[in-house]
Design a protein around this motif. Structure first.
Motif, PDB file in Angstrom:
ATOM      1  N   TYR A 136       0.829  -1.099   0.041  1.00 42.18           N
ATOM      2  CA  TYR A 136      -0.018   0.052  -0.113  1.00 42.18           C
ATOM      3  C   TYR A 136       0.995   1.406  -0.289  1.00 42.18           C
ATOM      4  O   TYR A 136       0.346   2.325  -0.107  1.00 42.18           O
ATOM      5  CB  TYR A 136      -1.100   0.092   1.200  1.00 42.18           C
ATOM      6  CG  TYR A 136      -1.780  -1.172   1.210  1.00 42.18           C
ATOM      7  CD1 TYR A 136      -3.085  -1.093   0.560  1.00 42.18           C
ATOM      8  CD2 TYR A 136      -1.725  -2.359   1.874  1.00 42.18           C
ATOM      9  CE1 TYR A 136      -3.822  -2.262   0.398  1.00 42.18           C
ATOM     10  CE2 TYR A 136      -2.552  -3.142   2.127  1.00 42.18           C
ATOM     11  CZ  TYR A 136      -3.763  -3.371   1.203  1.00 42.18           C
ATOM     12  OH  TYR A 136      -4.486  -4.391   1.493  1.00 42.18           O
ATOM     13  N   THR A 186      -6.210  -5.407 -13.418  1.00 40.05           N
ATOM     14  CA  THR A 186      -7.204  -5.529 -12.449  1.00 40.05           C
ATOM     15  C   THR A 186      -8.604  -5.498 -13.380  1.00 40.05           C
ATOM     16  O   THR A 186      -8.872  -4.800 -14.031  1.00 40.05           O
ATOM     17  CB  THR A 186      -7.409  -4.296 -11.501  1.00 40.05           C
ATOM     18  OG1 THR A 186      -6.363  -4.263 -10.775  1.00 40.05           O
ATOM     19  CG2 THR A 186      -8.737  -4.456 -10.725  1.00 40.05           C
ATOM     20  N   SER A 197      -7.993  -0.532  -8.307  1.00 45.67           N
ATOM     21  CA  SER A 197      -6.938  -0.566  -9.175  1.00 45.67           C
ATOM     22  C   SER A 197      -5.861  -0.017  -8.614  1.00 45.67           C
ATOM     23  O   SER A 197      -6.047   0.800  -7.917  1.00 45.67           O
ATOM     24  CB  SER A 197      -7.360  -0.524 -10.762  1.00 45.67           C
ATOM     25  OG  SER A 197      -7.850   0.854 -10.752  1.00 45.67           O
ATOM     26  N   SER A 198      -4.709  -0.194  -9.000  1.00 44.62           N
ATOM     27  CA  SER A 198      -3.259   0.193  -8.317  1.00 44.62           C
ATOM     28  C   SER A 198      -3.128   1.905  -9.001  1.00 44.62           C
ATOM     29  O   SER A 198      -4.008   2.084 -10.013  1.00 44.62           O
ATOM     30  CB  SER A 198      -2.381  -0.640  -8.847  1.00 44.62           C
ATOM     31  OG  SER A 198      -2.202  -1.837  -8.239  1.00 44.62           O
ATOM     32  N   ASN A 222      -4.100   6.634 -11.933  1.00 46.69           N
ATOM     33  CA  ASN A 222      -4.760   5.050 -11.562  1.00 46.69           C
ATOM     34  C   ASN A 222      -4.822   4.363 -13.009  1.00 46.69           C
ATOM     35  O   ASN A 222      -5.103   4.885 -13.975  1.00 46.69           O
ATOM     36  CB  ASN A 222      -6.248   5.386 -10.956  1.00 46.69           C
ATOM     37  CG  ASN A 222      -7.053   4.181 -10.631  1.00 46.69           C
ATOM     38  OD1 ASN A 222      -7.823   3.509 -11.396  1.00 46.69           O
ATOM     39  ND2 ASN A 222      -6.976   3.734  -9.352  1.00 46.69           N
ATOM     40  N   HIS A 233       4.529   2.225  -7.788  1.00 47.46           N
ATOM     41  CA  HIS A 233       3.380   2.117  -7.832  1.00 47.46           C
ATOM     42  C   HIS A 233       3.050   1.690  -6.356  1.00 47.46           C
ATOM     43  O   HIS A 233       3.877   1.615  -5.444  1.00 47.46           O
ATOM     44  CB  HIS A 233       2.936   0.959  -8.540  1.00 47.46           C
ATOM     45  CG  HIS A 233       3.593  -0.334  -8.666  1.00 47.46           C
ATOM     46  ND1 HIS A 233       5.326  -0.425  -8.956  1.00 47.46           N
ATOM     47  CD2 HIS A 233       3.070  -1.546  -7.989  1.00 47.46           C
ATOM     48  CE1 HIS A 233       5.281  -1.687  -8.628  1.00 47.46           C
ATOM     49  NE2 HIS A 233       4.314  -2.178  -8.104  1.00 47.46           N
ATOM     50  N   ARG A 234       1.324   1.601  -6.185  1.00 46.72           N
ATOM     51  CA  ARG A 234       0.994   1.052  -5.068  1.00 46.72           C
ATOM     52  C   ARG A 234      -0.264   0.646  -5.293  1.00 46.72           C
ATOM     53  O   ARG A 234      -1.187   0.499  -6.188  1.00 46.72           O
ATOM     54  CB  ARG A 234       0.745   2.364  -3.879  1.00 46.72           C
ATOM     55  CG  ARG A 234      -0.290   3.117  -4.511  1.00 46.72           C
ATOM     56  CD  ARG A 234      -0.417   4.338  -3.307  1.00 46.72           C
ATOM     57  NE  ARG A 234      -1.544   5.451  -4.050  1.00 46.72           N
ATOM     58  CZ  ARG A 234      -1.899   6.601  -3.465  1.00 46.72           C
ATOM     59  NH1 ARG A 234      -1.331   7.138  -2.376  1.00 46.72           N
ATOM     60  NH2 ARG A 234      -2.759   7.385  -3.738  1.00 46.72           N
ATOM     61  N   ALA A 235      -0.614  -0.490  -4.449  1.00 45.13           N
ATOM     62  CA  ALA A 235      -1.749  -1.120  -4.359  1.00 45.13           C
ATOM     63  C   ALA A 235      -2.949  -0.137  -3.704  1.00 45.13           C
ATOM     64  O   ALA A 235      -2.768   0.558  -2.895  1.00 45.13           O
ATOM     65  CB  ALA A 235      -1.732  -2.441  -3.470  1.00 45.13           C
TER      66      ALA A 235
END
Length: 231
Positions: free
Chosen positions: A115, A132, A137-138, A193, A216-218
């Motif tokens: 995250y 996704t 989505s990431s 996004n 990036h991040r979840a």
């Protein structure tokens, strides 16, 4: 699709798988997107899959066994085709039904879970693929809009207090514990996004990589489960 997606100098947009895997990363570009508006009912697939743990890997056989409507079958065939394309390319895709990832709450001054903005590191020169199909989505973010957390003075000092070895070993300590993979967004930064249905290829951290790795991040999951391919 948000304007930042189309005008982001970090990304290249394509409309086919061949370009997705063959476009070269160069300059600021460290993310390539096969932009798609997918047909089919992916929500139906999610509703009929069984979540066995927070992250449940779904096999092709489990997907094939689902009793689905016409729209559900369209969604199923899209997923199966993506799995085949990536496998034939030489990747090892995993189809995951996801409730949440494990949180890292060991330290209150730095997080090393997905995250947090981060980059992927690989012992071989490869790429991260991500799509996704359903759920949140990431995000990705340009490298000039983040700062490596280990370079933030107050965080670096606290990490030094955790390190019992010599100063010469400190950088190895940061790498071995993955602290160096994580980033903090600068004020007024604008993440992008990745959207649903789009298949992305992201640059990873490797000595032979010609560009900076993609940060990036979840997403933080809400009530909806998430269905995604990642490899």
């Amino acid at each position: 699709m948000p304007e930042t997606f189309l005008n982001n100098p970090q990304t290249e947009i394509t409309d086919n798988f061949s370009d997705l895997i063959n476009k070269q990363f160069e300059g600021m570009v460290n993310a390539v997107c096969w932009q798609r508006n997918l047909e089919g009912d992916f929500e139906e697939i999610v509703s009929k899959l069984q979540l066995k743990q927070n992250i449940t890997e779904i096999s092709a056989d489990e997907l094939l066994a689902l009793p689905l409507s016409e729209k559900g079958n369209i969604a199923k065939e899209i997923i199966l085709n993506d799995l085949k394309l990536l496998t034939d390319f030489g990747a090892s895709p995993s189809l995951n039904l996801l409730k949440k990832y494990e949180r890292d709450d060991e330290f209150d001054f730095i997080s090393t879970d997905v995250y947090s903005y981060h980059v992927d590191r690989s012992p071989v020169l490869t790429d991260t693929f991500l799509c996704t199909y359903y759920g949140s989505s990431s995000d990705i973010i340009a490298n000039n809009q983040v700062v490596q957390k280990i370079l933030i003075p107050e965080i670096r000092e606290k990490l030094k207090s955790l390190h019992s070895g010599s100063d010469e070993d400190f950088e190895n300590f940061l790498s071995e514990n993955f602290f160096d993979l994580h980033y903090q967004a600068k004020p007024n930064s604008i993440p992008t996004n990745l959207g649903t249905g789009n298949l992305w290829r992201l640059a990873v951290d490797h000595p032979q990589q010609k560009v900076l790795p993609c940060v990036h991040r979840a997403p933080v999951e809400h009530e909806k489960l998430r269905l995604l391919i990642i490899c």
